[in-house]
Design an enzyme around this catalytic site. Structure first.
Site, PDB file in Angstrom:
ATOM      1  N   THR A 183      77.904 -28.978  45.628  1.00  0.00           N
ATOM      2  CA  THR A 183      78.582 -30.266  45.503  1.00  0.00           C
ATOM      3  C   THR A 183      77.713 -31.216  44.681  1.00  0.00           C
ATOM      4  O   THR A 183      76.484 -31.083  44.678  1.00  0.00           O
ATOM      5  CB  THR A 183      78.764 -30.813  46.935  1.00  0.00           C
ATOM      6  N   GLY A 213      87.176 -31.551  53.154  1.00  0.00           N
ATOM      7  CA  GLY A 213      85.832 -31.767  53.699  1.00  0.00           C
ATOM      8  C   GLY A 213      85.477 -33.240  53.807  1.00  0.00           C
ATOM      9  O   GLY A 213      86.350 -34.110  53.848  1.00  0.00           O
ATOM     10  N   ASP A 214      84.190 -33.511  53.844  1.00  0.00           N
ATOM     11  CA  ASP A 214      83.713 -34.891  54.003  1.00  0.00           C
ATOM     12  C   ASP A 214      83.715 -35.658  52.686  1.00  0.00           C
ATOM     13  O   ASP A 214      83.751 -36.900  52.692  1.00  0.00           O
ATOM     14  CB  ASP A 214      82.280 -34.881  54.560  1.00  0.00           C
ATOM     15  N   THR A 234      75.988 -34.057  51.125  1.00  0.00           N
ATOM     16  CA  THR A 234      76.378 -32.672  50.827  1.00  0.00           C
ATOM     17  C   THR A 234      76.014 -31.795  52.019  1.00  0.00           C
ATOM     18  O   THR A 234      75.000 -32.032  52.675  1.00  0.00           O
ATOM     19  CB  THR A 234      75.689 -32.150  49.545  1.00  0.00           C
TER      20      THR A 234
END
Ligand code: ASP
Length: 324
Positions: A183, A213-214, A234
């Site tokens: 990422t 995801g976040d 990440t």
């Protein structure tokens, strides 16, 4: 007090205020290329550092010429998204059905404006889409069919999803934990003291279709607030979401008076105790950087107007201060 003395007093007052408002602050940018497992063979890492350096230099040149931290963050991330070397944009990993679904978010710390996109399948620069959401729509987060509508409304070219299925030679679609591409994220503070942060990712390899995801979740993967810091995360997103990781770093500074680096390390430790590893980069309101990771490595580069700059993949490289 006579009239003349009063005028002088007003003039002095105005000058002080003027210099406060217009005093230019130190500016700086930090970028990361994903927490994970990296080779210790320096020739293999050369390429990663080369692209990371281009990204940090691009962002820094924007800051140096008086540009905004938002422009610096977006431009730096665009370089990483376009490089194929990272798990973002054109280098994104594939989901369980073999296609790309990318997430990204961007936030500015002056007015706490933010934009994000999740599950992007046909546009190579999700960070720019996230910025478009922030600046051109009344909303914060777009997903699914909404992304297509955005591309159509703003006449942005859709690219065939297959063109995002880039694979370097000999690399199979695999669940290997040794996946090296990571990422990407950037945090910058400009000379006006405005902090911005952004994160862009293809998510985790072999994820279920529709998994988010976040990285596009404001407060989890990305956060920025001028009075505290900017943060990009990440790691295994499910855990960063459950810890409100990026917001927690800012909140620890605001409400518990943690230093930036103490807050970053604390949040990573909390996530580690839950069973996941990852990394965080951040910059505080005075332009100081902080980063930490609980994986084996994390490519990371920093440059500031105070004359400090470095690029590392492993923490111990910082001692050598490899790029002055
Ligand atoms: N945080 C990203 C996600 O969970 C993945 C990563 O940073 O490696 O989607």
């Amino acid at each position: 007090m006579n009239a003349k003395a009063f005028k002088i007093l007003i003039l002095v007052f105005c000058c002080i205020n003027f210099s406060n408002v217009y005093a230019l602050k130190p500016y700086a940018i930090i970028v990361h290329g994903g927490a994970g497992t990296y080779s210790t063979d320096s020739s293999e890492n050369h390429q990663i550092k080369h692209v990371l350096l281009s990204a940090v230099e691009k962002g820094y040149s924007i800051l140096e010429s008086g540009g905004s931290s938002l422009d610096a963050v977006e431009s730096a991330i665009n370089i990483l998204e376009n490089s194929f070397l990272f798990n973002a944009g054109r280098g994104s990993v594939l989901n369980e059905e073999g296609f790309v679904e990318m997430d990204a978010s961007i936030m500015e710390g002056k007015n706490l404006q933010a934009g994000a996109v999740a599950g992007v399948r046909n546009y190579p620069n999700p960070i720019s889409l996230a910025r478009l959401v922030m600046e051109k729509t009344p909303h914060v987060l777009f997903a699914g069919e909404g992304i297509n509508r955005l591309l159509e409304k703003f006449k942005l070219p859709k690219i065939p999803p297959d063109s995002l299925k880039y694979r370097p030679k000999n690399e199979e679609h695999t669940k290997s934990p040794k996946e090296k591409r990571g990422t990407v994220g950037a945090v910058a503070i400009d000379m006006y003291g405005n902090i911005s942060a952004g994160t862009s990712t293809g998510g985790v390899s072999n994820k279920m279709v529709g998994r988010v995801g976040d990285s596009p979740i404001i407060g989890a993967g990305t956060y920025a607030k001028n009075s505290t810091c900017g943060v990009s995360c990440t790691g295994l997103g499910e855990f960063f979401i459950r810890q409100s990781a990026a917001f927690q770093v800012s909140a620890l500074m605001e409400f518990a008076q943690y230093s930036l680096s103490k807050a970053v390390t604390y949040v990573l430790n909390e996530i580690y105790k839950m069973g996941a590893s990852g990394g965080i980069i951040a910059i505080d309101k005075d332009g100081n950087p902080a980063f930490d990771y609980t994986t084996q490595g994390m490519p990371c580069a920093f440059k500031s107007s105070n004359g400090v700059s470095w690029i590392i993949i492993f923490k111990n490289e910082l001692e050598k201060n490899n790029h002055k």
